[in-house]
Write an enzyme that holds these catalytic residues in place. Structure first.
Site, PDB file in Angstrom:
ATOM      1  N   MET A 140       0.852  -1.202   0.000  1.00 29.81           N
ATOM      2  CA  MET A 140       0.000   0.000   0.000  1.00 29.81           C
ATOM      3  C   MET A 140       0.883   1.245   0.000  1.00 29.81           C
ATOM      4  O   MET A 140       1.820   1.357   0.789  1.00 29.81           O
ATOM      5  CB  MET A 140      -0.908   0.029   1.236  1.00 29.81           C
ATOM      6  CG  MET A 140      -2.018  -1.010   1.258  1.00 29.81           C
ATOM      7  SD  MET A 140      -3.155  -0.965  -0.137  1.00 29.81           S
ATOM      8  CE  MET A 140      -3.855   0.685  -0.036  1.00 29.81           C
ATOM      9  N   ASP A 195      -0.770   0.375  -4.698  1.00 28.22           N
ATOM     10  CA  ASP A 195      -2.138   0.892  -4.670  1.00 28.22           C
ATOM     11  C   ASP A 195      -2.178   2.134  -3.784  1.00 28.22           C
ATOM     12  O   ASP A 195      -1.849   2.065  -2.594  1.00 28.22           O
ATOM     13  CB  ASP A 195      -3.048  -0.216  -4.095  1.00 28.22           C
ATOM     14  CG  ASP A 195      -4.510   0.157  -4.046  1.00 28.22           C
ATOM     15  OD1 ASP A 195      -4.897   1.188  -4.631  1.00 28.22           O
ATOM     16  OD2 ASP A 195      -5.277  -0.607  -3.414  1.00 28.22           O
TER      17      ASP A 195
HETATM   18  C1  DX5 Z   1      -7.500   2.750  -0.971  1.00 23.96           C
HETATM   19  C2  DX5 Z   1      -7.812   1.759  -2.038  1.00 23.96           C
HETATM   20  C3  DX5 Z   1      -7.371   2.092  -3.394  1.00 23.96           C
HETATM   21  C4  DX5 Z   1      -7.898   3.340  -3.987  1.00 23.96           C
HETATM   22  C5  DX5 Z   1      -6.779   3.893  -4.797  1.00 23.96           C
HETATM   23  O1  DX5 Z   1      -7.780   2.181   0.260  1.00 23.96           O
HETATM   24  O2  DX5 Z   1      -7.226   0.509  -1.721  1.00 23.96           O
HETATM   25  O3  DX5 Z   1      -7.594   1.005  -4.289  1.00 23.96           O
HETATM   26  O4  DX5 Z   1      -9.020   3.182  -4.804  1.00 23.96           O
HETATM   27  O5  DX5 Z   1      -7.200   5.058  -5.310  1.00 23.96           O
HETATM   28  P1  DX5 Z   1      -6.287   6.266  -5.738  1.00 23.96           P
HETATM   29  O6  DX5 Z   1      -5.604   5.861  -6.991  1.00 23.96           O
HETATM   30  O7  DX5 Z   1      -7.331   7.301  -5.929  1.00 23.96           O
HETATM   31  O8  DX5 Z   1      -5.353   6.586  -4.617  1.00 23.96           O
HETATM   32 ZN    ZN Z   2      -7.322  -1.022  -3.304  1.00 22.76          ZN
END
Ligand code: DX5
Ligand code: ZN
Length: 237
Positions: A140, A195
Site C-alpha cells: 500500500m 495501490d
Molecule cells: C484505498 C484503495 C485504493 C484506492 C486507490 O484504500 O485501496 O484502491 O481506490 O485510489 P487512488 O488511486 O485514488 O489513490
Molecule cells: Zn485497493
C-alpha cells in the site's frame, strides 16, 4: 532498467457507483488489464464500500480479470462468497487476521490467485516469508480506506527491498523458486502490486523500484478520456 510487463488494474472506487456495470465496461474498452474492487468493512478501515453481490454484478458486466482488495477483518470467513462472485484474485490484509497462512492456502484451494496486502506502517520484514506462498504482494502506498490520497514515497524502499529479495532468491510468479539450471527470467516475475496515489510520475517511480502491477483510481477517473489516461500511464512507466 526494468523489462517486466506491467499490468494496469484501475480501481473502480473512483468510478460512478450509480453505474458500476457501465464503468466496468468502460474500463474494459479503455484497455485495462483488470478491474480492482475495494471491499471495506468500516472496521479494518473507516469506510464502507461494496460486498460480494456488487462484485458479482460488476463481474457479469465485463470479461476483465477481477481483482478484489479486501480491507475487512476475518477475511477467511468471506472467501467463499467472494470466490462465488467471480474473483480471479483475492487480496486480503496481513494486519486483518491471525490466520494469514490458512487464508492464503484456502483462496488458492478455491482456484483463485491469493494476494497479501501490507499497510504502510507494517515493516518490510513481515513480507519475506509470504513470498513463497502468495501470488501477489500488495504494498500500500497510502493508508487504506479512501481514494484520492497522496502517494507515500517512503514506500519505494519497501518495494525495492521486496523485488531485490525475489531476485536474489529466484522467487518467480506464484512464489515458485526457479531451479538453478534454468535462467530465472525464463519464468514470469513475482507480482508486486502498488495501490494508492498512483499517477504517471509515482507509477514510474514504483515500476523503477520493482512493482509490476499498478492500481490507480482517482488519477485515471479524473481524466476526460479513460482510454488515453490508461495509455498515458502505461507509456510513462
Ligand atoms: C484505498 C484503495 C485504493 C484506492 C486507490 O484504500 O485501496 O484502491 O481506490 O485510489 P487512488 O488511486 O485514488 O489513490
Ligand atoms: Zn485497493
Amino acid at each position: 532498467m526494468h523489462k517486466r510487463p506491467i499490468r494496469i488494474e484501475p480501481s473502480i472506487l473512483s468510478g460512478d457507483f450509480g453505474r458500476l456495470a457501465d464503468e466496468a465496461k468502460r474500463l474494459e474498452d479503455a484497455g485495462a488489464d483488470g478491474i480492482h474492487i475495494d471491499i471495506m468493512d468500516g472496521h479494518f478501515v473507516p469506510n464502507l464500500t461494496l460486498g460480494p453481490r456488487a462484485a458479482a454484478a460488476i463481474n457479469r458486466a465485463t470479461n476483465l480479470f477481477l481483482d478484489l482488495h479486501l480491507m475487512i477483518y476475518n477475511p477467511f470467513d468471506y472467501i467463499e462468497k467472494f470466490v462465488e462472485s467471480g474473483a480471479d484474485r483475492i487480496t486480503f490484509h496481513f494486519e486483518a487476521t491471525e490466520d494469514v497462512d490458512d487464508t492464503l492456502a484456502f483462496i488458492r484451494r478455491c482456484g483463485c490467485k491469493a494476494g497479501l496486502a501490507f499497510r504502510p506502517e507494517t515493516s518490510y520484514a513481515m513480507i519475506q516469508k509470504y513470498l513463497y506462498q502468495s501470488d501477489l504482494i500488495l504494498i500500500m502506498t497510502v493508508s487504506p480506506g479512501f481514494g484520492g490520497q497522496k502517494f507515500m514515497p517512503e514506500m519505494l524502499e519497501k518495494i525495492r527491498l521486496t523485488r531485490e529479495y525475489c531476485d536474489r532468491n529466484r522467487i518467480r510468479q506464484g512464489g515458485i523458486i526457479a531451479k538453478p539450471e534454468i535462467k530465472s527470467d525464463a519464468l514470469p516475475p513475482f507480482d508486486i502490486q502498488v495501490d494508492g496515489g498512483i499517477n504517471e510520475e509515482t507509477g514510474k517511480q514504483c515500476v523503477e523500484a520493482g512493482a509490476n502491477v499498478l492500481v490507480s483510481g482517482n488519477y485515471l477517473f479524473s481524466q476526460p478520456n479513460l482510454k488515453q489516461a490508461i495509455h498515458n500511464l502505461r507509456s510513462s512507466v
